[in-house]
Design an enzyme around this catalytic site. Structure first.
Site, PDB file in Angstrom:
ATOM      1  N   SER A   8       4.613  49.199 -46.260  1.00 13.43           N
ATOM      2  CA  SER A   8       4.005  49.865 -45.110  1.00 13.43           C
ATOM      3  C   SER A   8       5.106  50.484 -44.270  1.00 13.43           C
ATOM      4  CB  SER A   8       3.224  48.860 -44.263  1.00 13.43           C
ATOM      5  OG  SER A   8       3.063  49.385 -42.955  1.00 13.43           O
ATOM      6  N   HIS A  33       2.288  52.886 -48.277  1.00 11.29           N
ATOM      7  CA  HIS A  33       1.160  52.520 -47.419  1.00 11.29           C
ATOM      8  C   HIS A  33       1.391  53.120 -46.024  1.00 11.29           C
ATOM      9  CE1 HIS A  33      -2.241  49.938 -46.224  1.00 11.29           C
ATOM     10  NE2 HIS A  33      -1.572  49.751 -45.084  1.00 11.29           N
ATOM     11  N   ASP A  35      -0.041  53.570 -42.263  1.00 10.89           N
ATOM     12  CA  ASP A  35      -0.959  53.004 -41.270  1.00 10.89           C
ATOM     13  C   ASP A  35      -1.252  53.997 -40.164  1.00 10.89           C
ATOM     14  OD1 ASP A  35      -1.459  50.322 -42.229  1.00 10.89           O
ATOM     15  OD2 ASP A  35       0.675  49.971 -41.912  1.00 10.89           O
ATOM     16  N   MET A  37      -3.242  54.736 -36.807  1.00 20.29           N
ATOM     17  CA  MET A  37      -3.909  54.020 -35.705  1.00 20.29           C
ATOM     18  C   MET A  37      -4.172  54.980 -34.555  1.00 20.29           C
ATOM     19  SD  MET A  37      -1.653  50.541 -35.678  1.00 20.29           S
ATOM     20  CE  MET A  37      -1.137  49.737 -37.202  1.00 20.29           C
ATOM     21  N   HIS A  66      -4.262  54.157 -44.776  1.00 20.81           N
ATOM     22  CA  HIS A  66      -5.115  53.129 -44.170  1.00 20.81           C
ATOM     23  C   HIS A  66      -5.520  53.596 -42.772  1.00 20.81           C
ATOM     24  CE1 HIS A  66      -5.207  48.657 -42.595  1.00 20.81           C
ATOM     25  NE2 HIS A  66      -6.400  49.231 -42.586  1.00 20.81           N
ATOM     26  N   MET A  68      -7.062  53.155 -39.464  1.00 24.94           N
ATOM     27  CA  MET A  68      -7.547  52.200 -38.453  1.00 24.94           C
ATOM     28  C   MET A  68      -7.950  53.017 -37.243  1.00 24.94           C
ATOM     29  SD  MET A  68      -4.616  49.367 -39.131  1.00 24.94           S
ATOM     30  CE  MET A  68      -3.630  50.587 -39.936  1.00 24.94           C
ATOM     31  N   MET A 137      -7.856  42.587 -44.801  1.00 27.40           N
ATOM     32  CA  MET A 137      -6.804  42.396 -43.791  1.00 27.40           C
ATOM     33  C   MET A 137      -6.487  40.905 -43.705  1.00 27.40           C
ATOM     34  SD  MET A 137      -5.975  45.372 -42.773  1.00 27.40           S
ATOM     35  CE  MET A 137      -4.737  44.763 -41.619  1.00 27.40           C
ATOM     36  N   PHE A 143      -0.652  45.900 -35.573  1.00 24.01           N
ATOM     37  CA  PHE A 143       0.798  45.744 -35.470  1.00 24.01           C
ATOM     38  C   PHE A 143       1.388  45.160 -36.745  1.00 24.01           C
ATOM     39  CE2 PHE A 143      -1.183  45.296 -31.353  1.00 24.01           C
ATOM     40  CZ  PHE A 143      -0.499  46.261 -30.605  1.00 24.01           C
ATOM     41  N   GLY A 144       2.639  45.511 -37.009  1.00 24.63           N
ATOM     42  CA  GLY A 144       3.373  44.885 -38.102  1.00 24.63           C
ATOM     43  C   GLY A 144       3.970  43.571 -37.619  1.00 24.63           C
ATOM     44  N   GLY A 145       4.470  42.805 -38.521  1.00 22.70           N
ATOM     45  CA  GLY A 145       5.208  41.592 -38.169  1.00 22.70           C
ATOM     46  C   GLY A 145       4.381  40.415 -37.687  1.00 22.70           C
ATOM     47  N   ASP A 175      -3.196  43.027 -46.738  1.00 20.66           N
ATOM     48  CA  ASP A 175      -2.347  43.720 -45.773  1.00 20.66           C
ATOM     49  C   ASP A 175      -2.127  42.853 -44.543  1.00 20.66           C
ATOM     50  OD1 ASP A 175      -1.073  45.587 -44.180  1.00 20.66           O
ATOM     51  OD2 ASP A 175      -2.777  46.974 -44.075  1.00 20.66           O
ATOM     52  N   GLY A 176      -0.864  42.474 -44.327  1.00 21.15           N
ATOM     53  CA  GLY A 176      -0.495  41.746 -43.106  1.00 21.15           C
ATOM     54  C   GLY A 176       0.124  40.393 -43.385  1.00 21.15           C
ATOM     55  N   GLY A 177       1.354  40.245 -42.919  1.00 24.19           N
ATOM     56  CA  GLY A 177       2.025  38.942 -43.020  1.00 24.19           C
ATOM     57  C   GLY A 177       2.403  38.539 -44.442  1.00 24.19           C
ATOM     58  N   GLY A 197       5.229  45.221 -44.847  1.00 25.38           N
ATOM     59  CA  GLY A 197       5.978  46.103 -43.953  1.00 25.38           C
ATOM     60  C   GLY A 197       7.275  45.493 -43.487  1.00 25.38           C
ATOM     61  N   SER A 198       7.162  44.565 -42.516  1.00 27.05           N
ATOM     62  CA  SER A 198       8.383  44.012 -41.907  1.00 27.05           C
ATOM     63  C   SER A 198       9.267  43.296 -42.927  1.00 27.05           C
ATOM     64  CB  SER A 198       8.010  43.090 -40.747  1.00 27.05           C
ATOM     65  OG  SER A 198       7.031  42.166 -41.145  1.00 27.05           O
TER      66      SER A 198
HETATM   67  C1  DX5 Z   1      -1.398  46.162 -39.650  1.00 27.20           C
HETATM   68  C2  DX5 Z   1      -1.070  47.188 -40.706  1.00 27.20           C
HETATM   69  C3  DX5 Z   1      -0.151  46.678 -41.743  1.00 27.20           C
HETATM   70  C4  DX5 Z   1       1.198  46.261 -41.261  1.00 27.20           C
HETATM   71  C5  DX5 Z   1       1.722  45.207 -42.184  1.00 27.20           C
HETATM   72  O1  DX5 Z   1      -2.349  46.674 -38.802  1.00 27.20           O
HETATM   73  O2  DX5 Z   1      -2.248  47.611 -41.339  1.00 27.20           O
HETATM   74  O3  DX5 Z   1      -0.040  47.597 -42.819  1.00 27.20           O
HETATM   75  O4  DX5 Z   1       2.107  47.305 -41.176  1.00 27.20           O
HETATM   76  O5  DX5 Z   1       2.931  44.766 -41.667  1.00 27.20           O
HETATM   77  P1  DX5 Z   1       3.554  43.349 -41.991  1.00 27.20           P
HETATM   78  O6  DX5 Z   1       3.823  43.320 -43.465  1.00 27.20           O
HETATM   79  O7  DX5 Z   1       4.814  43.361 -41.186  1.00 27.20           O
HETATM   80  O8  DX5 Z   1       2.582  42.309 -41.553  1.00 27.20           O
HETATM   81 ZN    ZN Z   2      -2.168  48.777 -43.314  1.00 26.40          ZN
END
Ligand code: DX5
Ligand code: ZN
Length: 219
Positions: A8, A33, A35, A37, A66, A68, A137, A143-145, A175-177, A197-198
């Site tokens: 991401s 990927h 994102d 928003m 993606h 959002m 999700m 948010f990432g991280g 997606d996420g964490g 992502g992170s």
């Molecule tokens: C969250 C995003 C994710 C996010 C994932 O709303 O859809 O794609 O960037 O980031 P990590 O891998 O850091 O959780």
């Molecule tokens: Zn995403």
């Protein structure tokens, strides 16, 4: 199912996005990927079609967009024109989900539906035959991280069971964490498209972390 790693770019350095996309491509990513928003559906604002269009010039990887955003129908065509290869819309944002999916497919690209952690699987029950991918999700979007929500593991298992029992050929994306530990749970549960992502962008060696995520995946 083949494991695909989808970094991401939300966690990339936005001052040099083109280079960052090239970096993940060279490091062995399968998808990019992206994102999107809008500050309404989620409490954050990121990027729009012009950025996607510019990035398309530097990378050959498929773009996994993606959305959002509220009212995704209004923007689907712009993202498809900009170069999206897959578009995910949130079930929570679509009043006529079936119609939205058809609209994406009519543009000649793949359609996916995303579900927030608290949204039950029955939200996609009657469109499962129509989509290429379902995105679960594993954090609340925005948010990432953030930390992986453990309770979603069972939801992945249940979706995998339904997909299997209906004999459908669709990807399950998470997606996420996702890191080198949580990737084990999600792939064991049945996910095969891994957004991260992170974890990927914070790593010193991008190729190595992508390889680690792949190696730690359950097959
Ligand atoms: C969250 C995003 C994710 C996010 C994932 O709303 O859809 O794609 O960037 O980031 P990590 O891998 O850091 O959780
Ligand atoms: Zn995403």
């Amino acid at each position: 199912m083949l494991i695909k790693i989808a970094p991401s770019i939300l966690s990339a350095d936005f001052s040099k996005l083109g280079e960052e996309v090239l970096r993940i491509e060279k490091a062995g990513a399968d998808l990019v990927h992206i994102d999107v928003m809008d500050g309404h559906f989620v409490p954050n604002i990121t990027i729009g079609p012009p950025v996607v269009k510019s990035l398309k010039k530097v990378s050959k990887l498929p773009f996994d967009v993606h959305l959002m955003i509220e009212n995704p129908d209004m923007y689907i065509e712009s993202f498809a024109d900009a170069g999206a290869d897959i578009i995910s819309v949130h079930a929570e944002a679509c009043r006529h989900l079936h119609r939205t999916i058809q609209k994406i497919k009519q543009l000649g690209i793949k359609a996916a539906v995303a579900l927030n952690p608290a949204t039950p699987l029955c939200a996609v029950e009657w469109v499962m035959e129509d989509v290429d991918m379902i995105l679960l999700m594993t954090v609340n979007p925005g948010f990432g991280g953030q930390k992986y929500i453990n309770g979603v593991t069972r939801k992945i298992e249940e979706l995998e069971r339904i997909v299997e029992s209906r004999g459908l050929n669709i990807d399950i994306e998470v997606d996420g964490g996702i890191d080198t530990e949580t990737v084990q749970y999600v792939t064991k549960a049945g996910a095969n498209v891994i957004v991260s992502g992170s974890t990927i962008f914070a790593a010193e060696d991008t190729a190595k972390i992508i390889q680690e995520l792949r190696m730690n995946s359950y097959r």
